[in-house]
Design a protein around this motif. Structure first.
Motif, PDB file in Angstrom:
ATOM      1  N   LYS A  90       0.570  -1.009  -0.124  1.00  0.00           N
ATOM      2  CA  LYS A  90       0.023  -0.003   0.011  1.00  0.00           C
ATOM      3  C   LYS A  90       0.903   1.278  -0.067  1.00  0.00           C
ATOM      4  O   LYS A  90       0.650   2.200   0.457  1.00  0.00           O
ATOM      5  CB  LYS A  90      -0.842   0.022   1.149  1.00  0.00           C
ATOM      6  CG  LYS A  90      -1.997  -1.029   1.494  1.00  0.00           C
ATOM      7  CD  LYS A  90      -2.751  -1.388   0.319  1.00  0.00           C
ATOM      8  CE  LYS A  90      -3.676  -2.595   0.596  1.00  0.00           C
ATOM      9  NZ  LYS A  90      -4.696  -2.878  -0.661  1.00  0.00           N
ATOM     10  N   SER A  91       1.711   1.156  -0.686  1.00  0.00           N
ATOM     11  CA  SER A  91       2.814   2.174  -0.902  1.00  0.00           C
ATOM     12  C   SER A  91       3.493   2.302  -2.267  1.00  0.00           C
ATOM     13  O   SER A  91       3.298   1.228  -2.902  1.00  0.00           O
ATOM     14  CB  SER A  91       3.828   2.362   0.322  1.00  0.00           C
ATOM     15  OG  SER A  91       4.544   3.543   0.267  1.00  0.00           O
ATOM     16  N   TYR A  92       4.561   2.991  -2.702  1.00  0.00           N
ATOM     17  CA  TYR A  92       5.185   3.321  -3.683  1.00  0.00           C
ATOM     18  C   TYR A  92       5.984   1.993  -4.131  1.00  0.00           C
ATOM     19  O   TYR A  92       6.479   1.376  -3.006  1.00  0.00           O
ATOM     20  CB  TYR A  92       5.970   4.125  -3.828  1.00  0.00           C
ATOM     21  CG  TYR A  92       5.183   5.612  -3.664  1.00  0.00           C
ATOM     22  CD1 TYR A  92       4.263   6.182  -4.455  1.00  0.00           C
ATOM     23  CD2 TYR A  92       5.714   6.497  -2.629  1.00  0.00           C
ATOM     24  CE1 TYR A  92       3.983   7.485  -4.166  1.00  0.00           C
ATOM     25  CE2 TYR A  92       5.003   7.730  -2.369  1.00  0.00           C
ATOM     26  CZ  TYR A  92       4.242   8.349  -3.198  1.00  0.00           C
ATOM     27  OH  TYR A  92       3.589   9.438  -3.044  1.00  0.00           O
ATOM     28  N   ASP A  93       5.950   1.631  -5.126  1.00  0.00           N
ATOM     29  CA  ASP A  93       6.530   0.127  -5.810  1.00  0.00           C
ATOM     30  C   ASP A  93       8.003   0.518  -5.468  1.00  0.00           C
ATOM     31  O   ASP A  93       8.848   1.347  -6.134  1.00  0.00           O
ATOM     32  CB  ASP A  93       6.315  -0.050  -6.856  1.00  0.00           C
ATOM     33  CG  ASP A  93       6.767  -1.479  -7.566  1.00  0.00           C
ATOM     34  OD1 ASP A  93       8.080  -1.641  -7.641  1.00  0.00           O
ATOM     35  OD2 ASP A  93       5.851  -2.544  -7.577  1.00  0.00           O
ATOM     36  N   GLN A  94       8.677  -0.164  -4.661  1.00  0.00           N
ATOM     37  CA  GLN A  94      10.103  -0.123  -4.199  1.00  0.00           C
ATOM     38  C   GLN A  94      10.905  -0.373  -5.229  1.00  0.00           C
ATOM     39  O   GLN A  94      12.033   0.276  -5.384  1.00  0.00           O
ATOM     40  CB  GLN A  94      10.367  -0.839  -2.774  1.00  0.00           C
ATOM     41  CG  GLN A  94      11.774  -0.579  -2.191  1.00  0.00           C
ATOM     42  CD  GLN A  94      11.910   0.812  -1.854  1.00  0.00           C
ATOM     43  OE1 GLN A  94      10.969   1.378  -1.136  1.00  0.00           O
ATOM     44  NE2 GLN A  94      12.774   1.621  -2.233  1.00  0.00           N
ATOM     45  N   LYS A  95      10.781  -1.436  -6.068  1.00  0.00           N
ATOM     46  CA  LYS A  95      11.602  -1.760  -7.025  1.00  0.00           C
ATOM     47  C   LYS A  95      11.922  -0.516  -7.944  1.00  0.00           C
ATOM     48  O   LYS A  95      12.727  -0.120  -8.458  1.00  0.00           O
ATOM     49  CB  LYS A  95      11.048  -3.100  -7.644  1.00  0.00           C
ATOM     50  CG  LYS A  95      12.023  -3.320  -8.809  1.00  0.00           C
ATOM     51  CD  LYS A  95      11.405  -4.439  -9.685  1.00  0.00           C
ATOM     52  CE  LYS A  95      12.381  -5.064 -10.844  1.00  0.00           C
ATOM     53  NZ  LYS A  95      11.892  -6.245 -11.794  1.00  0.00           N
ATOM     54  N   MET A  96      10.655  -0.108  -8.516  1.00  0.00           N
ATOM     55  CA  MET A  96      10.598   0.950  -9.231  1.00  0.00           C
ATOM     56  C   MET A  96      11.272   2.142  -8.598  1.00  0.00           C
ATOM     57  O   MET A  96      11.833   3.166  -9.378  1.00  0.00           O
ATOM     58  CB  MET A  96       9.111   1.215  -9.825  1.00  0.00           C
ATOM     59  CG  MET A  96       8.546   0.160 -10.460  1.00  0.00           C
ATOM     60  SD  MET A  96       6.910   0.431 -11.126  1.00  0.00           S
ATOM     61  CE  MET A  96       6.183  -1.081 -11.652  1.00  0.00           C
ATOM     62  N   ILE A  97      11.125   2.745  -7.392  1.00  0.00           N
ATOM     63  CA  ILE A  97      11.588   3.694  -6.617  1.00  0.00           C
ATOM     64  C   ILE A  97      13.193   3.542  -6.973  1.00  0.00           C
ATOM     65  O   ILE A  97      13.904   4.397  -7.147  1.00  0.00           O
ATOM     66  CB  ILE A  97      11.170   3.805  -5.143  1.00  0.00           C
ATOM     67  CG1 ILE A  97       9.922   4.028  -5.201  1.00  0.00           C
ATOM     68  CG2 ILE A  97      12.230   4.422  -4.440  1.00  0.00           C
ATOM     69  CD1 ILE A  97       9.606   5.556  -4.922  1.00  0.00           C
ATOM     70  N   ASP A  98      13.624   2.218  -6.707  1.00  0.00           N
ATOM     71  CA  ASP A  98      15.172   2.005  -6.663  1.00  0.00           C
ATOM     72  C   ASP A  98      15.433   2.174  -8.145  1.00  0.00           C
ATOM     73  O   ASP A  98      16.579   2.917  -8.313  1.00  0.00           O
ATOM     74  CB  ASP A  98      15.441   0.689  -6.331  1.00  0.00           C
ATOM     75  CG  ASP A  98      15.462   0.524  -4.790  1.00  0.00           C
ATOM     76  OD1 ASP A  98      15.169   1.439  -4.103  1.00  0.00           O
ATOM     77  OD2 ASP A  98      15.152  -0.653  -4.502  1.00  0.00           O
ATOM     78  N   GLN A  99      14.921   1.858  -9.104  1.00  0.00           N
ATOM     79  CA  GLN A  99      15.153   2.164 -10.538  1.00  0.00           C
ATOM     80  C   GLN A  99      15.118   3.505 -10.783  1.00  0.00           C
ATOM     81  O   GLN A  99      16.060   3.871 -11.735  1.00  0.00           O
ATOM     82  CB  GLN A  99      14.318   1.520 -11.321  1.00  0.00           C
ATOM     83  CG  GLN A  99      14.268  -0.004 -11.345  1.00  0.00           C
ATOM     84  CD  GLN A  99      13.199  -0.853 -12.360  1.00  0.00           C
ATOM     85  OE1 GLN A  99      12.028  -0.159 -12.104  1.00  0.00           O
ATOM     86  NE2 GLN A  99      13.633  -1.677 -13.111  1.00  0.00           N
ATOM     87  N   PHE A 100      14.184   4.331 -10.414  1.00  0.00           N
ATOM     88  CA  PHE A 100      14.053   5.645 -10.376  1.00  0.00           C
ATOM     89  C   PHE A 100      15.504   6.485  -9.723  1.00  0.00           C
ATOM     90  O   PHE A 100      15.876   7.318 -10.399  1.00  0.00           O
ATOM     91  CB  PHE A 100      12.727   6.400 -10.235  1.00  0.00           C
ATOM     92  CG  PHE A 100      12.663   7.839 -10.759  1.00  0.00           C
ATOM     93  CD1 PHE A 100      12.094   8.107 -11.941  1.00  0.00           C
ATOM     94  CD2 PHE A 100      13.214   9.006 -10.043  1.00  0.00           C
ATOM     95  CE1 PHE A 100      12.003   9.363 -12.518  1.00  0.00           C
ATOM     96  CE2 PHE A 100      12.961  10.118 -10.527  1.00  0.00           C
ATOM     97  CZ  PHE A 100      12.350  10.396 -11.708  1.00  0.00           C
ATOM     98  N   ASN A 101      15.684   6.067  -8.773  1.00  0.00           N
ATOM     99  CA  ASN A 101      16.822   6.714  -7.870  1.00  0.00           C
ATOM    100  C   ASN A 101      18.187   6.659  -8.804  1.00  0.00           C
ATOM    101  O   ASN A 101      19.037   7.433  -8.704  1.00  0.00           O
ATOM    102  CB  ASN A 101      16.962   6.042  -6.436  1.00  0.00           C
ATOM    103  CG  ASN A 101      16.112   6.512  -5.339  1.00  0.00           C
ATOM    104  OD1 ASN A 101      15.379   7.824  -5.702  1.00  0.00           O
ATOM    105  ND2 ASN A 101      15.519   5.790  -4.591  1.00  0.00           N
ATOM    106  N   GLN A 102      18.152   5.413  -9.421  1.00  0.00           N
ATOM    107  CA  GLN A 102      19.357   5.524 -10.309  1.00  0.00           C
ATOM    108  C   GLN A 102      19.533   6.483 -11.478  1.00  0.00           C
ATOM    109  O   GLN A 102      20.814   6.779 -11.449  1.00  0.00           O
ATOM    110  CB  GLN A 102      19.501   4.142 -11.165  1.00  0.00           C
ATOM    111  CG  GLN A 102      20.825   3.699 -11.696  1.00  0.00           C
ATOM    112  CD  GLN A 102      22.139   3.847 -10.727  1.00  0.00           C
ATOM    113  OE1 GLN A 102      22.098   3.222  -9.840  1.00  0.00           O
ATOM    114  NE2 GLN A 102      22.944   4.672 -11.289  1.00  0.00           N
ATOM    115  N   LEU A 103      18.375   6.848 -11.950  1.00  0.00           N
ATOM    116  CA  LEU A 103      18.249   7.895 -13.075  1.00  0.00           C
ATOM    117  C   LEU A 103      18.658   9.183 -12.185  1.00  0.00           C
ATOM    118  O   LEU A 103      19.526   9.991 -12.760  1.00  0.00           O
ATOM    119  CB  LEU A 103      17.005   8.041 -13.597  1.00  0.00           C
ATOM    120  CG  LEU A 103      16.394   6.741 -14.314  1.00  0.00           C
ATOM    121  CD1 LEU A 103      14.824   6.947 -14.580  1.00  0.00           C
ATOM    122  CD2 LEU A 103      17.140   6.495 -15.364  1.00  0.00           C
TER     123      LEU A 103
END
Length: 517
Positions: A183-196
């Motif tokens: 029930k929060s932001y998708d952590q895998k996608m958060i990590d991918q965006f943080n790399q950007l």
């Protein structure tokens, strides 16, 4: 003393307020009309209009309350903020806007949306907040290095009133993809965006600049800046706030469309359908958004940027003519007269088409919209045909998107709940919607109340948060409502499909118009 709950919606054309009591009855409503503006290539609203509009609407609400109950509103127990989903508000360390508010209507983040969709293998529309942010990064806009907080319009208004950097999960799902388990932001996608972000040498992480995600019923702070709402200081008691939600979420609440395999259609400046899923779709569709209900269940959303704007322009022109004949005629009368005309000549085939595209439309791959009215050679103007065409045009792009869910995912909805001001004239738009989508449509006596009413219901849920949300809706809200059911009409269905065929064939003309006009 009655418990009062206030729902506030910052919609595309109106800031609307609805006040309800502890019996969930509407005590009074008010609104403030505003319009978006195209400034330096972006659709926006001036920040000062946020507060001028809110305070003006609240003053009108208080006057309406006083007229009926002979006193001012001296307390509000629960309050909720709703707004146009998506868009982009970025603040610096001093809480100043780094750019003017960029609304959902902007189709300026196509490159970012496509890149993120491929990176995540998850459809990211270019109106989503994360697409706006990444496009600003791609374009190397000077403000990106100064970002301390990114949110939506509803999240911003809530933050200024309460100091809390939060949004409801339905609103959050239009900012960044949601994990239905956490029930929060998708952590895998958060990590991918943080790399950007790291690749661009930006010194913040995404989770540090996005609002916290809350679900319906969770406490989201108290109003601290009363002067932003009520400068005359009539209110003296504390106001508890629920999580701010987007117009999609409040529409689901307003139409009792929270359970899996229920759905709703909201018609306003934009138009969208929301189908609550019982399981994830089999694959990614770039025409379908995946968002959530206010309690976090997955929703397939077909969103069209263009809804009633073109219709409103034409009816405004007809109203100008009618005022020349009868100066006392209200524009609501014009709407009703013209809506009732639409289905009077249903057996006369349509030989004209209209594209209601004030702005671009991703679903049909139209980058920049141009309202366009085209008649076949030899066609004769007829008011019934013209109005039928106007109402059909609002639904055609939605119908194209809905075909994906029914034809490819085999999703069958027994009843679609409908809401929006276009349903105020009985047995017209509900008949057309039912026939266009070939399903039963349900409206209630609150269908025209829309999102502000739904937001008031979410605010009042703070008092009942220990009860499951669907039970709360069943036992306290919709057990008192009268519903109307409309089944598809075969003649309208056939007529709409004929119009839809013309509409699809003529799309190259609409795309060409945006290049040359």
């Amino acid at each position: 003393m009655s418990t009062l709950s206030l729902g506030i919606e910052f919609g595309s054309t109106r800031i609307k307020l609805v006040l309800i009591n502890d019996q969930f009855e509407t005590l009074c409503t008010s609104s403030y009309t505003w319009e978006n503006q195209l400034v330096d290539g972006y659709w926006t609203y001036d920040e000062k209009d946020f507060w001028v509009g809110l305070q003006s609407a609240y003053e009108d609400l208080n006057m309406s309350f006083n007229k009926t109950y002979h006193k001012d509103i001296d307390h509000i127990d629960y309050l909720g903020i709703s707004g146009m989903m998506h868009g982009y508000i970025a603040l610096d360390e001093h809480d100043q806007l780094l750019t003017p508010f960029r609304t959902w209507r902007n189709n300026t983040a196509s490159k970012a949306a496509a890149n993120l969709s491929d990176l995540f293998d998850f459809h990211i529309p270019n109106r989503w907040t994360i697409a706006h942010l990444y496009q600003a990064i791609i374009d190397q806009e000077p403000h990106i290095k100064d970002i301390k907080y990114v949110t939506t319009l509803a999240g911003y208004i809530h933050y200024k009133l309460t100091g809390e950097k939060v949004v409801g999960i339905g609103e959050a799902s239009g900012i960044f993809p949601i994990d239905p388990i956490t029930k929060s932001y998708d952590q895998k996608m958060i990590d991918q965006f943080n790399q950007l972000l790291n690749d661009e040498n930006l010194d913040y992480k995404l989770e540090d600049i996005l609002p916290k995600v809350l679900i319906a019923g969770q406490f989201a702070g108290e109003v601290k800046s009363y002067e932003l709402l009520d400068p005359k200081k009539h209110i003296t008691s504390k106001i508890k706030c629920c999580p701010p939600e987007g117009d999609a979420g409040t529409g689901m609440v307003a139409t009792d469309s929270i359970k899996p395999l229920t759905g709703n259609v909201s018609i306003g400046t934009s138009i969208f359908s929301m189908i609550v899923l019982d399981k994830a779709l089999s694959k990614r569709y770039d025409e379908i958004d995946i968002v959530t209900t206010p309690v976090g269940d997955l929703v397939a959303m077909v969103h069209c940027n263009n809804g009633t704007s073109e219709l409103n322009e034409w009816i405004s022109m007809f109203h100008q003519y009618q005022k020349m004949i009868n100066p006392k005629l209200d524009i609501s009368d014009t709407y009703q007269l013209l809506f009732n005309e639409a289905l009077k000549d249903i057996n006369t085939p349509l030989d004209m088409t209209l594209y209601n595209y004030f702005s671009g439309e991703d679903l049909t791959d139209v980058k920049d919209g141009r309202p366009l009215f085209v008649r076949q050679i030899g066609s004769h103007l007829n008011l019934s045909k013209f109005m039928r065409m106007q109402l059909y045009s609002m639904l055609t792009t939605l119908s194209i998107g809905m075909d994906i869910l029914t034809d490819h995912e085999n999703i069958q909805i027994d009843i679609l709940n409908a809401h929006g001001g276009v349903f105020q004239t009985p047995n017209v738009m509900d008949n057309i919607l039912s026939s266009a989508l070939n399903t039963t449509v349900r409206t209630s006596n609150a269908s025209s109340e829309g999102g502000a009413w739904g937001m008031a219901i979410l605010a009042a849920y703070l008092k009942h948060h220990e009860t499951p949300f669907q039970t709360y809706l069943d036992d306290h809200i919709f057990n008192k409502h009268q519903f109307s059911l409309i089944k598809p009409n075969i003649d309208i269905h056939r007529d709409f499909n004929h119009f839809k065929s013309m509409f699809i064939k003529g799309l190259p003309l609409e795309k060409m118009a945006s290049k040359y006009i």
